[in-house]
Design a protein around this motif. Structure first.
Motif, PDB file in Angstrom:
ATOM      1  N   CYS B 507      37.504  42.778  37.089  1.00  0.00           N
ATOM      2  CA  CYS B 507      37.908  43.530  38.539  1.00  0.00           C
ATOM      3  C   CYS B 507      39.209  44.364  38.393  1.00  0.00           C
ATOM      4  CB  CYS B 507      38.090  42.611  39.722  1.00  0.00           C
ATOM      5  SG  CYS B 507      38.678  43.502  41.513  1.00  0.00           S
ATOM      6  N   LYS B 542      30.512  43.621  38.034  1.00  0.00           N
ATOM      7  CA  LYS B 542      29.718  42.989  39.286  1.00  0.00           C
ATOM      8  C   LYS B 542      29.309  41.636  38.719  1.00  0.00           C
ATOM      9  CE  LYS B 542      25.631  44.624  41.599  1.00  0.00           C
ATOM     10  NZ  LYS B 542      26.176  45.143  42.785  1.00  0.00           N
ATOM     11  N   SER B 545      33.165  39.249  37.993  1.00  0.00           N
ATOM     12  CA  SER B 545      34.119  39.050  38.764  1.00  0.00           C
ATOM     13  C   SER B 545      34.166  37.812  39.792  1.00  0.00           C
ATOM     14  CB  SER B 545      34.257  40.441  39.912  1.00  0.00           C
ATOM     15  OG  SER B 545      34.779  41.400  38.870  1.00  0.00           O
ATOM     16  N   GLN B 551      32.893  41.846  42.704  1.00  0.00           N
ATOM     17  CA  GLN B 551      31.459  41.817  42.606  1.00  0.00           C
ATOM     18  C   GLN B 551      30.937  43.166  43.182  1.00  0.00           C
ATOM     19  OE1 GLN B 551      30.473  37.979  43.934  1.00  0.00           O
ATOM     20  NE2 GLN B 551      31.553  36.997  42.422  1.00  0.00           N
ATOM     21  N   THR B 552      31.435  43.707  44.295  1.00  0.00           N
ATOM     22  CA  THR B 552      30.783  44.748  44.869  1.00  0.00           C
ATOM     23  C   THR B 552      31.864  45.930  44.350  1.00  0.00           C
ATOM     24  OG1 THR B 552      32.195  44.391  46.794  1.00  0.00           O
ATOM     25  CG2 THR B 552      30.021  43.368  46.714  1.00  0.00           C
TER      26      THR B 552
ATOM     27  N   THR C  53      32.101  33.065  31.691  1.00  0.00           N
ATOM     28  CA  THR C  53      31.062  33.113  32.540  1.00  0.00           C
ATOM     29  C   THR C  53      29.754  32.976  31.710  1.00  0.00           C
ATOM     30  OG1 THR C  53      32.391  34.821  33.644  1.00  0.00           O
ATOM     31  CG2 THR C  53      29.806  34.957  34.065  1.00  0.00           C
TER      32      THR C  53
END
Lengths: 183, 606, 241
Positions: B507, B542, B545, B551-552, C53
């Motif tokens: 981000c 997206k 994050s 994410q948006t 992730t």
């Protein structure tokens, strides 16, 4: 002299020639290389202008001035495959340390205030022979399309050898772990 | 070190119990007196609270409305969102700057006025707007800007800039604001008559478990945008272990283009407080917090007054509604200019006197929220729905709206439409029908859900507004055919770059890169491969994050790439023949040099 | 006791965890390496770099902060995740000024090592060349924010291991930077060269003075083996026994 061997060209832009030294560091393999290719425009053989189409161009150094840009553009025009050779070509390297300093401050340090400067007029040199500096040092791939990047300062001779021989024998450029080094 | 400053810091910290978690209140109060939180003040606060200087500095440096450097006695913050820009905010800003003789971000030499920009202040229906200290000034134009600048330079108080008041409670003695409500369509849930205490009475006649059951039966989902089932959230909170539980109302309405909570806070705060009280009863909490965005500080005295009246009526405090043992009270926590604090875990961090960094999840707030206690965080509108559900019954509520989205939704509409304002409509209305209501039929594009939502074109106007189709927390921005879609997207990316907390890599760094590439394309320096780059980089941001903001945040790019791809493609020129990358411009790269040396290039002299 | 164990899979391989363990901790113990930069064995999970992730039952989660749970189906080394990791590492390279050729940390740097492991030859992102500051005030320690990746290891180590709180972040977004508990200079804090925070930096942002290049090239941590090899080798050793 003319053969049907593929040609290789090299250039050092804003670099220190260390990457070229590393090319020479392939030692006796240079004899094998000569069997595979002819050198075209390059400081290695002092050919100043392209004599024809090249299979591979090796670029050391980033672009810090308009002359660098012109040479790089010329290489793009003449080479099928263009390789950024070393950190400076890839990320600007040591010359790019000036990228955080406004150009005027760089000029003032170089031509007015530096400890060893003698310049009573205080003017910046403006001779047309001196290429104009770019606002910052550009990595080569931000100026023209680059096809491959060989990391290192300089890239180890083994890395250069592995990449060149792969390219010249139509094999994929796949470097083992120990040949990818940024320093 | 000045003694009076030390005394101020000591008494302010004392007022908040020397409690480190009340840092937001402490620094806000001190800044109000001193104009800033200076380096000296950081040391004093740290000493008084037994914390570290860098901890205080960390908080102060996070929020746009807090400053460690002195600003003017009056700070004019011009709303910088796309709608305001469309309505002429640039000219207003220029008029202010010229009249005050300062650049944007600067302070007049006499130290009287500072001029700044700020993201959406929730006044898109009356743009261009600004906040002058805490006072919103709406429907600005150049001549008004000049007049205001003059008054402020002559030492006029911001409150004196307001000469006419908006409708309803905007004219209340404790508000005295020129803001107009612009409630264009009233509905049965939020904008209906309500008698304070009626819903509490009905709730208290049930067990907390029954209240939660009713909220579940009503199929109420969170109104902030994410749409989590409210009853389920309450159930989790109630059943999490903790000595204390908290109810937090998210009134940090920061999504650009959203201003529906402004009207609730102005016209029906009782309904909202009633919903919070019911939540307190349901989850077993005795303490509620309303997190009010700094931009709505003008409503604070009024809301405090509503709270004290509710205490007088026995609707807050102990033995509420005569129910032995049920105690609940509410405090208002002011924010200080940070969009990220609308994210519930960031909001909790801010309530705890920290930087507005989101927290890792799990644990979820329902398990470990405010001060590590189980906490339910719900939207302003959600609490209003709760009160109405208890009053009218869950079945009454559930039969409104669409299949997955029960009830009504407040939408705040702005931009290229004839009737900007707030509409209470049933879920399931098509975007096209809604645009007709708002006089926005000629839209070429509509941003649904704010910058974090999606940009849709006429092909999608048949879609319905609900959680499962076009989801929105309330923002609907309408853009006519003459607008440049990509400039709007770029504006939204600027917003996310500005508002990212910077905690996580994608981000913090990724949005800067998307912003740069979008600008590159707008400047006519894009290549087709840049579109693939943006798609891929956007997807990485997206996917990886850490919170909802990140994410948006690539949505302005991703949704325009999806729905408005031709807008990109027309800006991409054929490959440059010189072999240069499209983003590289030799003349620009030589610009500084040519100026300094005083000659043209001998190589590139076209 | 055995019934307390949590069982899940990573890329189809069964992994066991103790209750309370994160996915990353359990994977480490099982000899499965999940790439990470901000996570550190001695520190509480932070979740900032996002390199770890993984897909947990189809949803992206940071392995360093997500508790392991029974039946989780985790994807780690998929093409998509690896490319996301590359992209994030490349973001870290371009948002700072990382000149490996003159960095004392080179060869022992975890950011560089991660890029080696992921075979990054050039960042896909344009270099930002940001202007960052350097603090050389301390007699024994230097801070070079050009190289900082905002992983908060120093923040956590100073607070949780050294009990000092020398570091904290200030600012937000791209302006966010690691700051110190004094007005301007590290030398005005109680930072000591023996602090855990001195050694825990994954990159060359916090370095001890007068110790540069002590280890010859060829003997540095990542000259021959990729980062994560220690974890993967532990498993190989265990299996061969």
């Amino acid at each position: 002299m003319s053969t049907d061997k593929p040609k290789v060209a090299t250039a050092s832009l804003a670099g220190c020639f260390g990457c070229h030294m590393s090319i020479l560091d392939i030692d006796d393999r240079i004899l094998q290389l000569i069997d595979l290719v002819d050198f075209d425009k390059s400081p290695v053989d002092d050919i100043k202008e392209f004599t024809g189409r090249c299979a591979v161009g090796l670029i050391e150094g980033g672009c810090c001035n308009e002359e660098n840009v012109r040479v790089l553009q010329d290489f793009r025009k003449h080479c099928d495959v263009l390789i950024s050779l070393g950190e400076c070509a890839i990320c600007g390297g040591i010359p790019a340390m000036r990228n955080n300093v406004p150009l005027k401050e760089c000029f003032d340090e170089a031509y007015r205030n530096g400890p060893s400067v003698h310049n009573p007029s205080g003017e910046y040199p403006s001779d047309p022979e001196i290429p104009l500096l770019l606002n910052k040092v550009y990595p080569c791939h931000e100026v023209v399309k680059m096809d491959y990047h060989l990391q290192g300062c300089p890239p180890p001779a083994d890395t250069i050898w592995a990449a060149l021989t792969a390219l010249l024998t139509d094999k994929p450029v796949e470097l083992p772990y120990e040949l990818i080094k940024y320093d | 070190m000045s003694d009076s400053l030390a005394a101020l810091v000591a008494s302010t910290c004392e007022e908040f119990g020397n409690d480190r978690t009340r840092m937001m209140d402490i620094v806000r109060a001190i800044q109000k007196e001193e104009g800033c939180v200076s380096s000296e003040t950081l040391d004093l606060i740290a000493g008084q609270l037994g914390t570290y200087r860098v901890e205080v500095e960390s908080v102060v440096s996070f929020y746009a409305f807090l400053s460690s450097r002195p600003k003017g006695e009056v700070v004019v913050r011009i709303c910088d969102d796309i709608i305001d820009e469309m309505k002429g905010a640039e000219n207003v800003a220029a008029a202010f700057a010229e009249e005050l003789g300062v650049e944007m971000g600067g302070t007049t030499e006499d130290g009287k006025v500072t001029l700044e920009r700020t993201p959406c202040i929730g006044m898109c229906d009356q743009a261009p707007a600004a906040i002058v200290n805490d006072v919103p000034i709406t429907n600005l134009d150049e001549s008004k800007a000049r007049a205001i600048a003059k008054i402020l330079q002559e030492g006029g108080a911001p409150a004196h800039l307001v000469t006419t008041f908006g409708h309803g409670n905007n004219a209340n003695d404790l508000v005295r604001s020129m803001v107009t409500n612009n409630i264009r369509k009233r509905g049965p849930v939020v904008f209906s008559d309500f008698s304070s205490g009626s819903a509490i009475d009905k709730a208290l006649a049930m067990t907390p478990a029954e209240v939660i059951r009713d909220v579940k039966t009503s199929r109420l989902r969170g109104r902030g945008g994410a749409g989590f089932p409210t009853g389920m959230k309450w159930d989790f909170t109630r059943h999490s272990t903790g000595d204390k539980r908290y109810v937090i109302c998210n009134a940090d309405e920061g999504e650009p283009g959203t201003f529906k909570d402004r009207t609730i806070l102005t016209e029906c705060p009782d309904l909202m407080f009633e919903g919070m009280t019911i939540a307190g009863y349901a989850v077993g909490s005795d303490a509620g917090i309303v997190y009010l965005r700094g931009e709505y500080a003008y409503l604070l005295p009024f809301l405090e007054d509503v709270l004290s009246k509710r205490r007088e009526k026995g609707l807050l405090g102990t033995n509420i509604g005569g129910k032995e043992g049920f105690a609940f009270d509410i405090r208002i926590q002011m924010g200080a200019g940070a969009y990220i604090c609308g994210e519930e875990t960031a909001l909790i961090s801010s309530c705890e006197g920290q930087r507005g960094d989101p927290k890792n999840r799990p644990p979820f707030p329902a398990q470990k929220g405010y001060l590590a206690s189980p906490t339910t965080v719900n939207n302003v509108e959600t609490f209003c729905c709760v009160a109405r559900i208890l009053d009218q019954g869950p079945g009454w509520f559930a039969q409104m709206g669409s299949k997955g989205s029960a009830g009504t939704k407040l939408l705040s509409v702005s931009g290229d439409c004839t009737s900007p304002g707030v509409y209470e409509v049933p879920f399931g209305i098509t975007l096209g029908d809604f645009l007709k209501l708002a006089g926005g039929e000629n839209a070429a594009a509509v941003q649904v859900g704010g910058p974090s939502g999606q940009m849709v074109g006429p092909d999608d106007f048949g879609k319905t507004i609900c959680y499962d189709d076009l989801a929105t927390g309330g923002s609907v921005m309408v853009f006519g055919p003459h607008r440049n879609i990509l400039e709007i997207a770029a504006k939204f990316m600027d917003f996310f770059v500005e508002e990212s907390c910077g905690y996580c890599t994608p981000c913090r760094a990724g949005n800067v890169l998307l912003q740069g590439h979008l600008k590159r394309i707008l400047d006519g320096r894009g290549e087709m491969e840049d579109l693939d780059y943006m798609q891929k980089t956007g997807e990485t941001v997206k996917l990886t994050s850490r919170c909802g903001l990140g994410q948006t945040s690539p949505n302005p790019v991703l949704s325009t790439l999806k729905n408005f791809r031709p807008a990109y493609e027309v800006l991409i020129k054929e490959k440059k023949e010189e072999g240069f990358k499209a983003a590289f411009d030799i003349q620009e790269a030589l610009g500084d040099s040519k100026g300094l040396i005083g000659r043209e290039s001998t190589i590139y002299n076209d | 006791m055995m019934s307390d164990r949590i069982t899940f899979t990573i890329d189809g391989v069964e992994v066991q965890a103790d209750p309370g363990q994160t996915i990353l901790q359990a994977a480490d113990a099982a000899g499965v390496y999940i790439p990470r930069l901000c996570a550190h064995k001695e520190l509480n999970p932070f979740g900032a770099c996002r390199i770890c992730t993984v897909m947990v039952n189809g949803r992206p989660q940071a392995a360093c902060t997500t508790p392991a749970a029974n039946g989780m189906i985790i994807e780690n080394e998929t093409e998509e995740l690896t490319d996301n990791r590359r992209s994030i590492v490349e973001m870290l390279f371009v948002e700072g000024n990382h000149y490996c050729m003159y960095c004392e940390k080179s060869g022992n740097c975890e950011l560089q090592a991660m890029a080696y492991r992921l075979s990054i030859m050039v960042p896909r992102h344009p270099y930002q060349f940001p202007d960052k500051d350097i603090d050389g005030s301390h007699p024994d320690i230097m801070i070079d924010r050009n190289r900082c990746i905002l992983c908060a290891r120093c923040v956590r180590a100073s607070r949780d291991l050294d009990d000092k709180n020398v570091f904290q972040f200030v600012g937000r977004g791209k302006e966010k930077k690691v700051w110190i508990n004094s007005e301007a200079k590290l030398s005005d804090t109680d930072m000591d060269v023996t602090d855990k925070a001195t050694d825990i930096c994954p990159v060359g942002a916090i370095i001890k003075k007068r110790t540069g290049y002590e280890i010859p090239i060829g003997q540095r941590a990542y000259d021959h083996k990729p980062i994560g090899s220690d974890i993967e080798e532990a498993k190989a050793t265990a299996e061969s026994n």
